[in-house]
Motif scaffolding. Structure first.
Motif, mmCIF file in Angstrom:
data_model
loop_
_atom_site.group_PDB
_atom_site.id
_atom_site.type_symbol
_atom_site.label_atom_id
_atom_site.label_comp_id
_atom_site.label_asym_id
_atom_site.label_seq_id
_atom_site.Cartn_x
_atom_site.Cartn_y
_atom_site.Cartn_z
ATOM 1 N N ALA A 104 79.169 117.101 22.812
ATOM 2 C CA ALA A 104 79.966 117.292 21.730
ATOM 3 C C ALA A 104 81.471 117.403 22.288
ATOM 4 C CB ALA A 104 79.777 118.471 20.939
ATOM 5 N N TRP A 224 80.225 114.753 17.503
ATOM 6 C CA TRP A 224 78.965 114.484 18.317
ATOM 7 C C TRP A 224 78.412 113.330 17.522
ATOM 8 C CZ3 TRP A 224 78.504 118.537 14.902
ATOM 9 C CH2 TRP A 224 77.691 118.635 14.153
ATOM 10 N N VAL A 233 73.601 121.243 20.937
ATOM 11 C CA VAL A 233 74.715 121.092 20.058
ATOM 12 C C VAL A 233 74.551 121.887 18.748
ATOM 13 C CG1 VAL A 233 75.543 119.295 18.482
ATOM 14 C CG2 VAL A 233 74.794 118.820 20.996
#
Length: 250
Positions: A104, A224, A233
């Motif tokens: 990310a 992302w 994430v």
């Protein structure tokens, strides 16, 4: 006294009856029982597959981004997964996500968001960077009209795309990056307009900066690749959104 025929003995009434004999005169055989096999150990229950957490979460960050507070929270919640900070250029931020150089990234908008999840985080005000002895330092804030006649230096890594009417373009090629542009300003040549974080990142003792009222803001966002939304994430998304460790995703 006369004895009985049996010699005076009387049969015992409580005597146990004799077993009946078979035709051969022996006791009847008992039926044979087939022994049951001893049960073996119970089969072990199938184990759920263990999904190992990645050892490293790679967070991309463009110049000026300040993820320090989020990194501190990450270390508390994810002690077994290290967070690696990956420096990114604004020009290469999309490519870094596409090539999985970062899981990310903190990016600057606008960005081509096709196939991405993008969460805007905060806006940065623009500032004017000038030489320490410039007359522009007399004010606490500046307006575009205050920059009339100033040489506006726009580096090649400019993130604002700013164009201010009545400013003068330089007679030299644009510097390759913001750091070089600010070094030129420190020598007493021109001004640079950048987001506040970049002015702080490239701060020098021989320059000052003042907020530019009404100038274009720069938005920092978390982005992302949508198809690579991993638990790590999601954890970082929760951190930047201010969720507690026990709060549900939403």
């Amino acid at each position: 006294m006369a004895k009985g025929r049996s010699g005076g003995r009387q049969p015992r009434r409580d005597a146990a009856p004799r077993r009946r004999q078979g035709s051969q005169g022996s006791a009847a055989p008992r039926p044979q029982r087939t022994p049951r096999p001893s049960p073996g150990p119970a089969p072990a229950a199938p184990r759920e597959p263990v999904v190992a957490e990645p050892s490293t979460f790679r967070l991309g960050a463009i110049p000026g981004a300040t993820p320090g507070k989020w990194i501190d929270v990450w270390k508390e919640r994810m002690p077994r997964t290290a967070l690696e900070l990956v420096p990114l250029s604004v020009a290469g931020q999309r490519e870094a996500l596409d090539e999985a150089e970062a899981d990310a990234a903190l990016v600057r908008l606008p960005i081509d968001d096709h196939g991405l999840h993008v969460i805007p985080l905060y806006d940065e005000v623009p500032v004017v960077v000038c030489a320490k002895d410039s007359h522009l330092t007399a004010a606490d804030e500046l307006e575009p009209g205050d920059l009339e006649g100033e040489v506006l230096i726009v580096p090649q890594d400019d993130v604002l795309g700013i164009r201010i009417p009545a400013t003068v373009p330089p007679r030299f090629d644009p510097p390759s990056d913001t750091a070089e542009a600010i070094a030129t300003v420190a020598a007493g040549v021109g001004i640079v307009v950048v987001p506040m974080s970049l002015a702080r990142l490239h701060h020098r003792k021989d320059v000052e900066h003042r907020a530019l009222r009404g100038g274009p803001v720069s938005t920092v966002a978390l982005a992302w690749v949508a198809d690579r939304t991993t638990p790590a994430v999601e954890t970082f998304v929760g951190i930047v959104r201010g969720r507690t460790a026990n709060s549900s995703r939403g």
